[in-house]
Design a protein around this motif. Sequence first.
Motif, PDB file in Angstrom:
ATOM      1  N   SER A   6      19.974   0.874   4.462  1.00 23.17           N
ATOM      2  CA  SER A   6      19.084   1.952   4.046  1.00 23.17           C
ATOM      3  C   SER A   6      18.672   1.728   2.601  1.00 23.17           C
ATOM      4  O   SER A   6      19.503   1.408   1.754  1.00 23.17           O
ATOM      5  CB  SER A   6      19.789   3.308   4.154  1.00 23.17           C
ATOM      6  N   ILE A   7      17.387   1.887   2.326  1.00 22.56           N
ATOM      7  CA  ILE A   7      16.865   1.743   0.976  1.00 22.56           C
ATOM      8  C   ILE A   7      16.411   3.125   0.522  1.00 22.56           C
ATOM      9  O   ILE A   7      15.621   3.779   1.196  1.00 22.56           O
ATOM     10  CB  ILE A   7      15.702   0.753   0.944  1.00 22.56           C
ATOM     11  N   SER A   8      16.905   3.558  -0.630  1.00 20.07           N
ATOM     12  CA  SER A   8      16.560   4.883  -1.120  1.00 20.07           C
ATOM     13  C   SER A   8      15.097   4.939  -1.540  1.00 20.07           C
ATOM     14  O   SER A   8      14.460   3.913  -1.795  1.00 20.07           O
ATOM     15  CB  SER A   8      17.442   5.257  -2.316  1.00 20.07           C
ATOM     16  N   GLY A   9      14.581   6.133  -1.626  1.00 18.63           N
ATOM     17  CA  GLY A   9      13.197   6.325  -2.047  1.00 18.63           C
ATOM     18  C   GLY A   9      12.964   5.839  -3.466  1.00 18.63           C
ATOM     19  O   GLY A   9      11.920   5.255  -3.776  1.00 18.63           O
ATOM     20  N   ALA A  10      13.939   6.049  -4.349  1.00 15.69           N
ATOM     21  CA  ALA A  10      13.805   5.596  -5.736  1.00 15.69           C
ATOM     22  C   ALA A  10      13.767   4.067  -5.803  1.00 15.69           C
ATOM     23  O   ALA A  10      12.982   3.490  -6.562  1.00 15.69           O
ATOM     24  CB  ALA A  10      14.958   6.133  -6.572  1.00 15.69           C
ATOM     25  N   ALA A  11      14.596   3.415  -5.009  1.00 17.16           N
ATOM     26  CA  ALA A  11      14.602   1.951  -4.989  1.00 17.16           C
ATOM     27  C   ALA A  11      13.298   1.414  -4.428  1.00 17.16           C
ATOM     28  O   ALA A  11      12.749   0.423  -4.916  1.00 17.16           O
ATOM     29  CB  ALA A  11      15.775   1.435  -4.174  1.00 17.16           C
ATOM     30  N   ARG A  12      12.780   2.070  -3.413  1.00 19.61           N
ATOM     31  CA  ARG A  12      11.505   1.658  -2.817  1.00 19.61           C
ATOM     32  C   ARG A  12      10.368   1.805  -3.834  1.00 19.61           C
ATOM     33  O   ARG A  12       9.511   0.929  -3.966  1.00 19.61           O
ATOM     34  CB  ARG A  12      11.214   2.476  -1.564  1.00 19.61           C
TER      35      ARG A  12
ATOM     36  N   SER B 197       0.824  -1.181   0.000  1.00 16.71           N
ATOM     37  CA  SER B 197       0.000   0.000   0.000  1.00 16.71           C
ATOM     38  C   SER B 197       0.870   1.247   0.000  1.00 16.71           C
ATOM     39  O   SER B 197       2.068   1.199   0.217  1.00 16.71           O
ATOM     40  CB  SER B 197      -0.889  -0.002   1.243  1.00 16.71           C
ATOM     41  N   ILE B 198       0.230   2.355  -0.247  1.00 14.24           N
ATOM     42  CA  ILE B 198       0.929   3.637  -0.223  1.00 14.24           C
ATOM     43  C   ILE B 198       1.489   3.894   1.168  1.00 14.24           C
ATOM     44  O   ILE B 198       2.537   4.480   1.326  1.00 14.24           O
ATOM     45  CB  ILE B 198      -0.029   4.784  -0.639  1.00 14.24           C
ATOM     46  N   GLN B 199       0.822   3.393   2.174  1.00 12.81           N
ATOM     47  CA  GLN B 199       1.242   3.582   3.556  1.00 12.81           C
ATOM     48  C   GLN B 199       2.625   2.995   3.800  1.00 12.81           C
ATOM     49  O   GLN B 199       3.403   3.537   4.561  1.00 12.81           O
ATOM     50  CB  GLN B 199       0.230   2.919   4.469  1.00 12.81           C
ATOM     51  N   ALA B 200       2.953   1.899   3.121  1.00  7.24           N
ATOM     52  CA  ALA B 200       4.249   1.264   3.317  1.00  7.24           C
ATOM     53  C   ALA B 200       5.383   2.148   2.836  1.00  7.24           C
ATOM     54  O   ALA B 200       6.491   2.072   3.330  1.00  7.24           O
ATOM     55  CB  ALA B 200       4.293  -0.076   2.587  1.00  7.24           C
ATOM     56  N   VAL B 201       5.124   3.026   1.879  1.00  6.60           N
ATOM     57  CA  VAL B 201       6.164   3.911   1.361  1.00  6.60           C
ATOM     58  C   VAL B 201       6.573   4.921   2.412  1.00  6.60           C
ATOM     59  O   VAL B 201       7.734   5.283   2.528  1.00  6.60           O
ATOM     60  CB  VAL B 201       5.672   4.636   0.086  1.00  6.60           C
ATOM     61  N   GLY B 202       5.648   5.384   3.218  1.00 10.28           N
ATOM     62  CA  GLY B 202       5.928   6.418   4.191  1.00 10.28           C
ATOM     63  C   GLY B 202       6.649   5.930   5.431  1.00 10.28           C
ATOM     64  O   GLY B 202       7.082   6.716   6.250  1.00 10.28           O
ATOM     65  N   GLN B 203       6.825   4.628   5.576  1.00  4.83           N
ATOM     66  CA  GLN B 203       7.466   4.107   6.766  1.00  4.83           C
ATOM     67  C   GLN B 203       8.958   4.375   6.727  1.00  4.83           C
ATOM     68  O   GLN B 203       9.538   4.590   5.691  1.00  4.83           O
ATOM     69  CB  GLN B 203       7.203   2.613   6.898  1.00  4.83           C
ATOM     70  N   ASN B 204       9.582   4.332   7.874  1.00  3.69           N
ATOM     71  CA  ASN B 204      11.019   4.569   8.000  1.00  3.69           C
ATOM     72  C   ASN B 204      11.772   3.549   7.166  1.00  3.69           C
ATOM     73  O   ASN B 204      11.526   2.368   7.236  1.00  3.69           O
ATOM     74  CB  ASN B 204      11.424   4.464   9.467  1.00  3.69           C
ATOM     75  N   SER B 205      12.726   4.002   6.369  1.00  2.96           N
ATOM     76  CA  SER B 205      13.429   3.103   5.462  1.00  2.96           C
ATOM     77  C   SER B 205      14.711   2.536   6.047  1.00  2.96           C
ATOM     78  O   SER B 205      15.422   1.827   5.377  1.00  2.96           O
ATOM     79  CB  SER B 205      13.741   3.837   4.156  1.00  2.96           C
ATOM     80  N   THR B 206      15.017   2.823   7.284  1.00  6.42           N
ATOM     81  CA  THR B 206      16.229   2.294   7.911  1.00  6.42           C
ATOM     82  C   THR B 206      15.847   1.153   8.833  1.00  6.42           C
ATOM     83  O   THR B 206      14.979   1.292   9.670  1.00  6.42           O
ATOM     84  CB  THR B 206      16.952   3.389   8.707  1.00  6.42           C
ATOM     85  N   GLN B 207      16.502   0.018   8.652  1.00  6.10           N
ATOM     86  CA  GLN B 207      16.235  -1.134   9.487  1.00  6.10           C
ATOM     87  C   GLN B 207      17.545  -1.617  10.070  1.00  6.10           C
ATOM     88  O   GLN B 207      18.564  -1.599   9.409  1.00  6.10           O
ATOM     89  CB  GLN B 207      15.604  -2.254   8.671  1.00  6.10           C
ATOM     90  N   SER B 208      17.522  -2.056  11.327  1.00  4.05           N
ATOM     91  CA  SER B 208      18.725  -2.582  11.967  1.00  4.05           C
ATOM     92  C   SER B 208      18.592  -4.081  12.130  1.00  4.05           C
ATOM     93  O   SER B 208      17.541  -4.581  12.476  1.00  4.05           O
ATOM     94  CB  SER B 208      18.929  -1.950  13.341  1.00  4.05           C
TER      95      SER B 208
END
Length: 86
Positions: free
Chosen positions: A43-49, A2-13
């Motif tokens: 980190s995943i860039s916005g373009a990659a996401r 969903s569009i909601q998944a795009v807005g989530q924080n893209s950094t994961q540990s």
Amino acid sequence: MSIQAVGQNSTQSVTTPPSQSAGGTPSTSKTTSTSSPASYTVSISGAARAALLEATETSVQTAQEANRGDLQAKRLLAKEQASKAL
């Protein structure tokens, strides 16, 4: 997705646990250093996401986007129709 998944924080540990021997006890090291387990941050860039979302969307989502005027979705639907006609 969903569009909601795009807005989530893209950094994961991700933290890796210390290695253990077959007996279930932590393996011993020849060094006397008592450091913490290694951790990695990805980190995943916005373009990659955005590319991932486009690549994994369903045909229903593509049709909905095409109906709303998305040119990329229209081209994809036209390409799919042409391949079905052959």
